[in-house]
Design a protein around this motif. Structure first.
Motif, mmCIF file in Angstrom:
data_model
loop_
_atom_site.group_PDB
_atom_site.id
_atom_site.type_symbol
_atom_site.label_atom_id
_atom_site.label_comp_id
_atom_site.label_asym_id
_atom_site.label_seq_id
_atom_site.Cartn_x
_atom_site.Cartn_y
_atom_site.Cartn_z
ATOM 1 N N MET A 113 0.833 -1.175 0.000
ATOM 2 C CA MET A 113 0.000 0.000 0.000
ATOM 3 C C MET A 113 0.883 1.245 0.000
ATOM 4 N N LYS A 114 0.510 2.212 -0.743
ATOM 5 C CA LYS A 114 1.277 3.452 -0.885
ATOM 6 C C LYS A 114 0.683 4.529 0.017
ATOM 7 N N ILE A 115 1.566 5.244 0.705
ATOM 8 C CA ILE A 115 1.129 6.362 1.528
ATOM 9 C C ILE A 115 0.998 7.581 0.634
ATOM 10 N N SER A 116 -0.197 8.161 0.618
ATOM 11 C CA SER A 116 -0.435 9.303 -0.260
ATOM 12 C C SER A 116 -0.101 10.631 0.407
ATOM 13 N N ASN A 117 -0.151 10.682 1.744
ATOM 14 C CA ASN A 117 0.103 11.938 2.432
ATOM 15 C C ASN A 117 0.749 11.649 3.787
ATOM 16 N N VAL A 118 2.039 11.965 3.911
ATOM 17 C CA VAL A 118 2.743 11.686 5.172
ATOM 18 C C VAL A 118 2.197 12.525 6.321
ATOM 19 N N ASP A 119 1.459 13.590 6.023
ATOM 20 C CA ASP A 119 0.842 14.391 7.083
ATOM 21 C C ASP A 119 -0.220 13.584 7.839
ATOM 22 N N ASN A 120 -0.689 12.496 7.227
ATOM 23 C CA ASN A 120 -1.680 11.640 7.887
ATOM 24 C C ASN A 120 -1.036 10.596 8.797
ATOM 25 N N LEU A 121 0.290 10.567 8.858
ATOM 26 C CA LEU A 121 0.986 9.675 9.784
ATOM 27 C C LEU A 121 0.957 10.289 11.169
ATOM 28 N N LYS A 122 0.793 9.449 12.174
ATOM 29 C CA LYS A 122 0.920 9.933 13.539
ATOM 30 C C LYS A 122 1.678 8.894 14.355
ATOM 31 N N GLU B 63 -3.992 6.146 8.778
ATOM 32 C CA GLU B 63 -5.405 5.821 8.534
ATOM 33 C C GLU B 63 -5.877 4.679 9.427
ATOM 34 N N GLU B 64 -5.608 4.773 10.709
ATOM 35 C CA GLU B 64 -6.041 3.819 11.740
ATOM 36 C C GLU B 64 -5.297 2.484 11.724
ATOM 37 N N ASP B 65 -4.368 2.274 10.782
ATOM 38 C CA ASP B 65 -3.579 1.041 10.739
ATOM 39 C C ASP B 65 -2.208 1.273 11.363
ATOM 40 N N PHE C 91 4.119 -1.464 3.916
ATOM 41 C CA PHE C 91 4.533 -0.067 3.862
ATOM 42 C C PHE C 91 6.045 0.113 3.793
ATOM 43 N N GLN C 92 6.770 -0.963 3.591
ATOM 44 C CA GLN C 92 8.228 -0.860 3.521
ATOM 45 C C GLN C 92 8.656 -0.159 2.232
ATOM 46 N N ASN C 93 9.866 0.379 2.255
ATOM 47 C CA ASN C 93 10.459 1.093 1.119
ATOM 48 C C ASN C 93 9.744 2.400 0.780
ATOM 49 N N GLN C 94 9.141 3.028 1.793
ATOM 50 C CA GLN C 94 8.508 4.336 1.623
ATOM 51 C C GLN C 94 9.076 5.349 2.621
ATOM 52 N N HIS C 95 10.216 5.045 3.181
ATOM 53 C CA HIS C 95 10.926 5.936 4.115
ATOM 54 C C HIS C 95 10.223 6.100 5.458
#
Length: 170
Positions: free
Chosen positions: A1-10, A56-58, A97-101
């Motif tokens: 799965m690709k992260i579209s917006n790192v601002d949504n990471l917490k 996103e809750e995951d 989610f690996q290889n997405q920094h």
């Protein structure tokens, strides 16, 4: 799965109740087992604190932190036999989610956290005992960690490494 917006990471500090509900697989059985089983006793005994990286809750990553002290390669102006550090005990990213920094983002968070904590107590370094393989060592080198020169790599499972969190501040 690709992260579209790192601002949504917490990144959140977890507790025992939240840990019971986590579904996580990073592809490394030792790291999975630590989060899903061993971390309970570690938290109960104040040996570490677990932080979760959530998107996103995951739960897409985690790391553990604990107090440490290290003997470094270079001497500072003030010479001590050991210097205060915070240890990243375990760090992993979910296989999806690996290889997405994400791992690097978690390290950046730890460094910022330690700099803020350093305003309250003495912390100069972040340390880690990295798996002794090229991929892991390169990952930590890329994130400004250096190996302790006093440790021989031969036949070691882990390589002690550290990062000076004040380096850019000087």
């Amino acid at each position: 799965m690709k992260i579209s917006n790192v601002d949504n990471l917490k990144i959140v500090k977890t507790d025992l109740e939240q840990l019971k509900t986590i579904d996580f697989d990073c592809g490394d059985e030792d790291l999975n087992e630590f989060l899903l089983k061993d971390s309970f006793e570690n938290i109960k005994n104040n040996l570490c604190t677990i932080f979760l990286c959530i998107y996103e809750e995951d739960v897409i990553g985690f790391f553990s932190l604990s107090a440490d002290s290290i003997k470094i390669n270079d001497e500072l102006k003030i010479q001590y036999p050991q210097y205060p550090a915070i240890k990243i005990g375990r760090l992993a990213v979910s296989k999806e989610f690996q290889n997405q920094h994400i791992g690097s983002l978690m390290i950046d968070w730890v460094v910022g956290f330690c700099r803020n904590l350093g305003n309250e107590i003495g912390i100069r370094f972040v340390s880690v005992d990295a798996y002794n393989n090229a991929k892991t060592i390169n990952f930590y080198n890329h994130n400004q960690f250096v190996e302790l020169e006093s440790v021989k790599k031969k036949n070691r499972r882990n390589i002690p490494m550290y990062r000076d969190i004040c380096e850019r501040l000087n």
